[in-house]
Structures are given as structure tokens and as C-alpha cells.
Design a protein around this motif. Sequence first.
Motif, mmCIF file in Angstrom:
data_model
loop_
_atom_site.group_PDB
_atom_site.id
_atom_site.type_symbol
_atom_site.label_atom_id
_atom_site.label_comp_id
_atom_site.label_asym_id
_atom_site.label_seq_id
_atom_site.Cartn_x
_atom_site.Cartn_y
_atom_site.Cartn_z
ATOM 1 N N HIS A 242 0.833 -1.205 0.000
ATOM 2 C CA HIS A 242 0.000 0.000 0.000
ATOM 3 C C HIS A 242 0.872 1.261 0.000
ATOM 4 N N LYS A 246 1.115 4.052 -2.960
ATOM 5 C CA LYS A 246 0.753 5.452 -2.717
ATOM 6 C C LYS A 246 1.894 6.391 -3.101
ATOM 7 N N TYR A 257 -5.685 4.008 -6.030
ATOM 8 C CA TYR A 257 -6.889 3.289 -5.603
ATOM 9 C C TYR A 257 -6.506 2.096 -4.731
ATOM 10 N N ASP A 258 -7.036 2.112 -3.528
ATOM 11 C CA ASP A 258 -6.914 0.971 -2.629
ATOM 12 C C ASP A 258 -8.201 0.870 -1.827
ATOM 13 N N LYS A 259 -8.215 1.372 -0.603
ATOM 14 C CA LYS A 259 -9.415 1.271 0.226
ATOM 15 C C LYS A 259 -10.565 2.125 -0.308
ATOM 16 N N ASN A 260 -10.256 3.168 -1.085
ATOM 17 C CA ASN A 260 -11.334 3.979 -1.662
ATOM 18 C C ASN A 260 -12.170 3.188 -2.670
ATOM 19 N N LEU A 261 -11.631 2.061 -3.148
ATOM 20 C CA LEU A 261 -12.421 1.188 -4.025
ATOM 21 C C LEU A 261 -13.607 0.573 -3.274
ATOM 22 N N ASP A 263 -15.640 2.105 -1.099
ATOM 23 C CA ASP A 263 -16.779 3.021 -1.173
ATOM 24 C C ASP A 263 -17.372 3.049 -2.575
ATOM 25 N N ILE A 264 -16.518 3.009 -3.583
ATOM 26 C CA ILE A 264 -17.010 3.002 -4.969
ATOM 27 C C ILE A 264 -17.808 1.732 -5.228
ATOM 28 N N ALA A 273 -20.383 -0.832 2.834
ATOM 29 C CA ALA A 273 -18.922 -0.734 2.844
ATOM 30 C C ALA A 273 -18.331 -1.703 3.863
ATOM 31 N N SER A 277 -15.639 -4.545 2.991
ATOM 32 C CA SER A 277 -14.354 -4.535 3.687
ATOM 33 C C SER A 277 -14.036 -5.883 4.314
ATOM 34 N N CYS A 326 -3.361 5.376 -13.356
ATOM 35 C CA CYS A 326 -3.554 5.180 -11.918
ATOM 36 C C CYS A 326 -2.706 4.026 -11.392
#
Length: 424
Positions: A242, A246, A257-261, A263-264, A273, A277, A326
Motif C-alpha cells: 500500500h 501510494k 486506488y486501494d481502500k477507496n475502491l 466506497d465506490i 462498505a 471490507s 492510476c
Amino acid sequence: MLRNKLLIRIITFGIGLFVMAFGVALSVKADLGVSPISCIPYVYSLKIPFTLGQLTIVFNLFLMVLQMVVLRKNYRVLQLIQLPVVFAFGMFIDLAMNMVTFISVSNYAWKVFWCLLSCVILAFGVFLEVKAKITYLPGEGLAMAIAETFKKEFGKAKIGVDSAMVVVGIVSSFLFLDQLLGIREGTVVAAILVGFIAKFYGRKLQFVDAWLSVNEPKEEVEELSKQNVVITISREYGSGGHEIGKRLAERLGIAFYDKNLIDITAKESGYTADYISKNEQKLAHSLLFELYEQNYAYVSEKQPPLDTLFLVQSKIIREIAAKESCVIVGRCANFVLKDNPKCFNVFVHADKKYRKSRITGNYGIHASVTDHELEKTDRERANYCLHFTGKNWRDAANYNLTVDSSLIDANTIVNTIITAIEKE
């Protein structure tokens, strides 16, 4: 054309019902226990003067009534199409029972043979029934009703329904026959194998889909931009993938894009979510998962939740890759984007001592991390990858670059990746 296809599907469904009935008849002849859906009618057929087929009709009518009770105002009149199916299935069972009267089982080995053959045949019938997409038997209908009403996963609901049938069958056998009949090791074998084999048919006989379906316009797939550079980072737990991803995104000035995926994916899939997770990139025991997931082989309308989750995330990953350059961490992105010529795939690993140190120092975990915990998380990721892609997560051949983060600092790894990408 549409009428011809519908007629073919109806005929296929009818053949599937008969094949299933023949599998039931063979399981009776094997005398090692019938499948869960047949155990209650079979037990009662040994006590009262009705045939197995007749009692199967009565039992399935009862299951239809239970569907109405569970669904109440949500019950759809269209589901009454199960009614003629119930009568056809019962008559087919009696016909099949008459056809197998010549079979004489002399020893246990032959019992095992007929039991396994009944599973293979029953699974083929299930496969045809599902592919025809006409309707389903009331047992599956009840599981779907429970799943819909109580917001349960279909696989769990079907396991519950099948288990309840077996329990009722056992209790009925002892109450009315003073011994256990019709429910033995063959019942367990059928519960486990039939779904597995039906899924196998689904993978190997894909031409049936084309044969039964009307040609529909293909969905347009967004074309991958040849200008976008996508770097995927696969990593062992605690190896620093990670952080490396970043830093790499910041150096290149591209999206990360990691944990924000999560929410998407939540917005796209409807799952929370928290659920995503806890369940993404995880498949702790592939065999146990397969045992659960095989229940979905019985219906075409339902898909295992993890399958849905993987498909949604894969769609999101492809859309992101088409939209912008990305860095994407995990989620089998390297396999999802295998056809993207501008995708550069990295695998980050490290020795256990280094990984334990990073986990306790960087992840806010104060207790000591064991080798078992490291291996468990890596195994979950490996099983997840194998299940959905058929590939070995740790195979270096699946990546453009593999790095040992315990030997090289993060900035040097970032520089190495950038240098390698520039040489591509």
C-alpha cells in the motif's frame, strides 16, 4: 425465432425434469440414502400406500404453500407455473422407478456405484433445468422466498431448507418406521456432489447457453485508452504494498486506488462498505466456500455474493483504467486488466520478520503477530485469486516485476518501478 427458442427451452426443461427423476430413482435403488429434496416423500412412501412420485407431488405442493406464507403479498402469480412442473416431476419419478426395476444391488460396492451415478445424472438434470430458465422446483423456490423475505444469502437459505428436510426425514423415519431408512451416507454425498457436478457441467457445456438463448445485442465495452498507464500492486500481508503504491502514485502524479475502491464498490453493488471490507479479497477455505457456493447451481436468477462483488469490482477497475492513469492495489487487478497493453504489474513480498515488524509498527497492532496470522491472510488472498482467475497469486510469471521490500527501501522500489515502466 422467439417461439422456436421458447419451445426448445420448454423441451429442455422437460428433459431436465425427467433426468432428475431418473437420478432420484437410481438413488432409491442404490439404497444408500436419497437426496435431501426426496428424503421426506421417500420415508412416507415406506409407510403409507402411495408411490414415491405421488408423495413427491404432495410434498412439493406443501412447499408451494410455504412459499406463499413466507412471501405473503410479495408472492407473484407467475410462480404458480411451478404447479404443472410439480405434477410432471412426480409422474416422471414413478415412470423412472418402473424403468429401473431390473436393477438389483448385491453388495456395498454396487450401492456406491449406483449412488454416484445417481448424483451425476441428477446434476445433469439440474443443469438442464437451470439453463432452460423456465422455473424451478418448489424446494429452490422456498429457499429463494426465505432469502428474499429475511434478506439472507440464497446459499445459506438453501442449506437451511435442505437441512430442515433431512431433519424432518430422520424424525419421521424413527417415528413411523422405528428405524432410520432413506437417509444415509448417500444423502450427504448427494447434498455435496450434485451442486458441484452441476457447476462442472455449466463450465464444460457452455454451448448449451448459445443453443437456448436468443441472440441479444452485445453490451458495448468501453475501449481502453492507449495513453493511460496503469500499475497494479499485488502484495503479501505486511510487505508495504500500500505504501509503495501510494508513493508511486504521488511521484507520477496519477490517481491511487486501494481502500477507496470499497466506497465506490458499495455505491455500485448495493452492499455496505462494512460487508465489502470484511469480504473482499478473502476466501479463507476454498473447499468450504465451494460447498456453500454450489447451492447457486440450482437457480439461474441468483449469483453468489462474492461472485457479484468480484464482478462489480472488476467492472469498476476496467472503467478506471479506461478513464485515467492510476495505481491500483490488490483486487486481482493484474488479472482483470490482463488485456490492457499499458498495464504494469508488480508483486511485493518480504520475509516474515520484516512483515511482522511493519504490521506492529505501522498498522496500530500492538500484540505480536504470529506466523499463522501472516499465512492465513496470504492464503485468503491466494485462494481468492485462484477461485476467480484460476491463477497462482504467487507465481512470478504473472507479474512484470517482483520485489522484496525487506531488502530495498520504498523509495528505491518506486524508482525501480518507474525505470522499468519507462523501458516498456
